[in-house]
Motif scaffolding. Structure first.
Motif, PDB file in Angstrom:
ATOM      1  N   ALA A 120       0.798  -1.235   0.000  1.00  0.00           N
ATOM      2  CA  ALA A 120       0.000   0.000   0.000  1.00  0.00           C
ATOM      3  C   ALA A 120       0.828   1.282   0.000  1.00  0.00           C
ATOM      4  O   ALA A 120       0.531   2.195  -0.779  1.00  0.00           O
ATOM      5  N   MET A 123       2.197   1.799  -3.807  1.00  0.00           N
ATOM      6  CA  MET A 123       1.413   1.635  -5.029  1.00  0.00           C
ATOM      7  C   MET A 123       1.177   2.928  -5.811  1.00  0.00           C
ATOM      8  O   MET A 123       1.110   2.895  -7.034  1.00  0.00           O
ATOM      9  N   ALA A 124       1.082   4.060  -5.163  1.00  0.00           N
ATOM     10  CA  ALA A 124       0.870   5.310  -5.907  1.00  0.00           C
ATOM     11  C   ALA A 124       2.039   5.592  -6.848  1.00  0.00           C
ATOM     12  O   ALA A 124       1.844   6.087  -7.959  1.00  0.00           O
ATOM     13  N   GLN A 125       3.261   5.268  -6.430  1.00  0.00           N
ATOM     14  CA  GLN A 125       4.442   5.514  -7.253  1.00  0.00           C
ATOM     15  C   GLN A 125       4.770   4.355  -8.193  1.00  0.00           C
ATOM     16  O   GLN A 125       5.747   4.403  -8.929  1.00  0.00           O
ATOM     17  N   CYS A 126       3.957   3.315  -8.169  1.00  0.00           N
ATOM     18  CA  CYS A 126       4.148   2.177  -9.081  1.00  0.00           C
ATOM     19  C   CYS A 126       3.353   2.462 -10.349  1.00  0.00           C
ATOM     20  O   CYS A 126       2.128   2.513 -10.327  1.00  0.00           O
ATOM     21  N   SER A 127       4.047   2.677 -11.461  1.00  0.00           N
ATOM     22  CA  SER A 127       3.352   3.039 -12.697  1.00  0.00           C
ATOM     23  C   SER A 127       2.946   1.836 -13.533  1.00  0.00           C
ATOM     24  O   SER A 127       1.972   1.898 -14.271  1.00  0.00           O
ATOM     25  N   HIS A 158       5.685   9.772 -10.142  1.00  0.00           N
ATOM     26  CA  HIS A 158       4.416   9.159 -10.551  1.00  0.00           C
ATOM     27  C   HIS A 158       3.521   9.043  -9.314  1.00  0.00           C
ATOM     28  O   HIS A 158       3.979   8.643  -8.255  1.00  0.00           O
ATOM     29  N   HIS A 159       2.240   9.387  -9.454  1.00  0.00           N
ATOM     30  CA  HIS A 159       1.338   9.351  -8.298  1.00  0.00           C
ATOM     31  C   HIS A 159      -0.031   8.757  -8.612  1.00  0.00           C
ATOM     32  O   HIS A 159      -0.965   8.940  -7.850  1.00  0.00           O
ATOM     33  N   GLU A 160      -0.172   8.070  -9.718  1.00  0.00           N
ATOM     34  CA  GLU A 160      -1.490   7.600 -10.144  1.00  0.00           C
ATOM     35  C   GLU A 160      -1.682   6.100 -10.006  1.00  0.00           C
ATOM     36  O   GLU A 160      -2.684   5.566 -10.453  1.00  0.00           O
ATOM     37  N   GLY A 161      -0.748   5.397  -9.422  1.00  0.00           N
ATOM     38  CA  GLY A 161      -0.888   3.957  -9.291  1.00  0.00           C
ATOM     39  C   GLY A 161      -0.547   3.224 -10.570  1.00  0.00           C
ATOM     40  O   GLY A 161      -0.237   3.830 -11.590  1.00  0.00           O
TER      41      GLY A 161
END
Length: 173
Positions: A120, A123-127, A158-161
């Motif tokens: 968790a 995950m936001a920085q995982c593109s 990156h912040h969109e998952g």
């Protein structure tokens, strides 16, 4: 190697990326990547495969040869960090945090990780999550590991998952 194995783990999670299917799954997502750093190089199998695909390794190191990836201050001048890191969470999670601040980072590890609570914070920085399946890790054997693996791409900007990329379907005979 994995949570369902009763074999003793190799020291420093020394499972080499010998299976060419790992790189074959990744290459289509490396547009614009010409140079890379490999901070968990082991015996260099992943480097040789990526160079065979036309990329250039500008840095390689490994804890077994005295280079601690978590002590490297920056990987300046490389388009990406690409590595098969140790899967031990106490090492993997700090590596994700450390590497993603320096460059887009592709890490090869167990696919199940993305479906656990421990993922968790990351995950936001995982593109991207690019599914690979089960790989062969031990030279001289025909057997694959018991865990499915995936390439996970992280970047601090990156912040969109993630975008999940499944394995291609095999053509019917």
């Amino acid at each position: 190697m994995g949570k369902r194995s009763d074999f003793p783990r190799r020291p420093m999670d020394g499972y080499q990326t010998i299976d060419p299917r790992a790189v074959a799954a990744l290459v289509p997502y490396l547009a614009g990547v010409e140079t890379f750093a490999e901070p968990c190089a082991g015996e260099g199998h992943l480097i040789r495969q990526l160079e065979g695909a036309g990329l250039r390794c500008g840095y390689s190191g490994d804890l077994s040869t005295g280079q601690d990836a978590l002590k490297i201050k920056f990987f300046d001048g490389y388009d990406a960090i690409i590595t098969n890191p140790p899967w031990t969470r106490e090492i993997l999670h700090p590596m994700i945090r450390h590497f993603q601040r320096m460059a887009p980072t592709w890490l090869l590890f167990d696919a199940d990780w993305a479906h656990t609570g421990q993922s968790a914070p990351f995950m936001a920085q995982c593109s991207h999550i690019v599914s690979v399946g089960r790989l062969r890790w031990i030279e001289g054997t025909k057997h694959t590991g018991k865990d499915n693996v995936a390439w996970h791409r992280f970047h601090a900007q990156h912040h969109e998952g993630p975008r999940f990329v499944g394995r291609p379907m095999k053509e019917a005979a």
